[in-house]
Design a protein around this motif. Structure first.
Motif, PDB file in Angstrom:
ATOM      1  N   PRO A  47       0.785  -1.230   0.000  1.00  0.00           N
ATOM      2  CA  PRO A  47       0.000   0.000   0.000  1.00  0.00           C
ATOM      3  C   PRO A  47       0.814   1.276   0.000  1.00  0.00           C
ATOM      4  N   GLY A  48       2.104   1.214   0.319  1.00  0.00           N
ATOM      5  CA  GLY A  48       2.912   2.423   0.410  1.00  0.00           C
ATOM      6  C   GLY A  48       3.371   2.675   1.833  1.00  0.00           C
TER       7      GLY A  48
ATOM      8  N   PRO B 109      -1.780   3.421 -11.419  1.00  0.00           N
ATOM      9  CA  PRO B 109      -1.010   2.392 -10.712  1.00  0.00           C
ATOM     10  C   PRO B 109      -0.385   1.351 -11.638  1.00  0.00           C
ATOM     11  N   ILE B 110      -1.091   0.968 -12.715  1.00  0.00           N
ATOM     12  CA  ILE B 110      -0.504   0.029 -13.681  1.00  0.00           C
ATOM     13  C   ILE B 110       0.722   0.655 -14.335  1.00  0.00           C
ATOM     14  N   ASN B 111       0.612   1.913 -14.723  1.00  0.00           N
ATOM     15  CA  ASN B 111       1.754   2.589 -15.336  1.00  0.00           C
ATOM     16  C   ASN B 111       2.952   2.598 -14.391  1.00  0.00           C
TER      17      ASN B 111
ATOM     18  N   TYR C 100      -1.183  -2.790  -6.482  1.00  0.00           N
ATOM     19  CA  TYR C 100      -1.372  -1.417  -6.920  1.00  0.00           C
ATOM     20  C   TYR C 100      -1.127  -0.447  -5.770  1.00  0.00           C
ATOM     21  N   THR C 101       0.069   0.055  -5.667  1.00  0.00           N
ATOM     22  CA  THR C 101       0.357   1.072  -4.673  1.00  0.00           C
ATOM     23  C   THR C 101      -0.425   2.337  -5.000  1.00  0.00           C
ATOM     24  N   GLY C 102      -1.083   2.885  -3.990  1.00  0.00           N
ATOM     25  CA  GLY C 102      -1.809   4.129  -4.183  1.00  0.00           C
ATOM     26  C   GLY C 102      -3.299   3.968  -4.375  1.00  0.00           C
ATOM     27  N   VAL C 103      -3.792   2.740  -4.587  1.00  0.00           N
ATOM     28  CA  VAL C 103      -5.233   2.517  -4.708  1.00  0.00           C
ATOM     29  C   VAL C 103      -5.806   2.312  -3.310  1.00  0.00           C
ATOM     30  N   PRO C 104      -6.844   3.031  -2.933  1.00  0.00           N
ATOM     31  CA  PRO C 104      -7.431   2.843  -1.599  1.00  0.00           C
ATOM     32  C   PRO C 104      -7.792   1.384  -1.355  1.00  0.00           C
TER      33      PRO C 104
END
Length: 396
Positions: free
Chosen positions: A11-12, A281-283, A359-363
């Motif tokens: 998650p970060g 996040p995919i990018n 996916y880092t950054g997705v809630p």
């Protein structure tokens, strides 16, 4: 269709590790309830910027999850063998196999991250790829020897076991066992404990997208974990594996049998919501992979199908559009995701999906909602009851 999850939630840096572990366990528990077979764990290290700060030890993660989930298998996808001492891996993995009474899958790889691996072992420097490959192969050979021999020795390029010149001085071991000691007491062979619970050892999986590795795995009777790729590239790996495994087992192995395909996915409440949530996040994720091999297999060129040429349009695309165009990622509403899975099942014989939402950054709420949509609206189309259906039957 066999469904597994890659339980590598990162998650970060802003989320405490204790909470991250709770999130991973929650996802694994839901997957178990949905009828998934295995939760797989990878390893990442030294994420000072918070990106991909996934758990660093897949054996520890497997132990943690297996203690809470009583049916779900756990696996390593992968252990980066060149970074580990092979005897420690043999002991720890065999312990996990015993703790789970055989609910353990042993996945290994050479690894790609140059920054982290050299910190563990100078011989694991990825800038000398041929040397690291030899270290990887020797480490796996040692582990299998340790698991399958009462008294084993090894004399290789990187390791020698037992280390020569040591003599037993502890009188407790008198009379010395001639299997392990020479007449002068020198330690000449080793016994590694515990023995694996599985006979002769846990299932072995190699992680690769290279046809020679697939062929080797088939010859040895091992499974293969691969990243999603184009249909021609996939078949170029699967066919030599099928042929080798068929010859080994004396039967006609079905195309796709024994192969798990890691696939990035997201099930949104609509196509628009899915794309808007996951594009960035995919990018970032594939930029991270590409940065690990700036001239190699993780660049866009590495994802072109056999015979496919890069076009100016491809060059201009972001990672999301480039991969989505080729079906390498599966992002959309439930109907779209189910259709894409079914299409791969019908066209190339896909039988084993290893699904990931790294996916880092997705809630977290969105990640969880995506899993629920998958469990309720996608998985049941492939012969597995949804969680809601199971609960209704339990309370009928």
């Amino acid at each position: 269709m066999r469904f597994d999850l890659i339980a590598n939630f990162s998650p970060g840096e802003t989320i405490p590790w204790a909470r991250t572990l709770e999130m991973i366990l929650e996802q694994c528990s839901l997957a178990e309830e949905a009828g998934f077979t295995t939760a797989w764990f990878t390893e990442h290290h030294f994420a000072h910027n918070g990106y991909m700060n996934a758990p660093p030890n897949p054996i520890q993660m497997g132990t943690h999850v297996a203690a809470h989930c009583k049916k779900l298998r756990v696996g390593t996808a992968p252990i980066i063998l060149p970074d580990w001492h092979p005897l420690r891996v043999a002991e720890d993995a065999a312990m996990l196999d015993n703790m789970t009474q055989g609910r353990f899958d042993f996945g290994v790889a050479k690894g790609i991250n140059e920054r982290s691996t050299i910190q563990f072992k100078a011989d694991a420097d990825r800038r000398d790829n041929a040397k690291v490959m030899r270290l990887y192969q020797e480490s796996l050979e040692i582990i299998l020897k340790a698991w399958t021999n009462e008294a084993f020795t090894h004399h290789g390029e990187f390791y020698q076991f037992p280390v020569p010149g040591w003599k037993e001085t502890n009188r407790f071991f008198d009379p010395l066992d001639p299997r392990y000691h020479g007449e002068d007491g020198e330690y000449k062979a080793m016994y590694v404990h515990p023995r694996p619970y599985s006979n002769p050892h846990p299932p072995v999986w190699l992680m690769s997208n290279a046809p020679p590795t697939f062929k080797l795995a088939g010859e040895r009777g091992w499974g293969v974990i691969s990243m999603a790729a184009g249909p021609k590239a996939t078949l170029a790996c699967w066919e030599p594996y099928r042929q080798a495994l068929s010859q080994r087992e004396g039967r006609e192995v079905k195309l796709g049998e024994g192969v798990g395909v890691c696939t990035a996915f997201y099930v949104g409440e609509s196509m628009e919501e899915a794309v808007n949530t996951i594009r960035s996040p995919i990018n970032a994720y594939y930029e991270f992979l590409g940065g690990s091999r700036p001239k190699g297999e993780w660049t866009k060129h590495g994802y072109l199908d056999v015979g496919e040429e890069m076009t100016p349009e491809d060059e201009e695309m972001d990672w999301f559009d480039f991969l989505n165009k080729r079906g390498i990622i599966v992002v959309g509403d439930a109907e779209y995701v189910a259709d894409r899975f079914a299409e791969r099942q019908e066209t190339i014989g896909l039988d084993h999906l290893m699904l990931m939402q790294q996916y880092t950054g997705v809630p977290y709420e969105k990640i969880l909602a995506s899993w629920h949509r998958l469990f309720e609206h996608v998985v049941p189309k492939f012969g597995t009851q949804s969680i809601a259906q199971k609960r209704m039957l339990e309370h009928a």
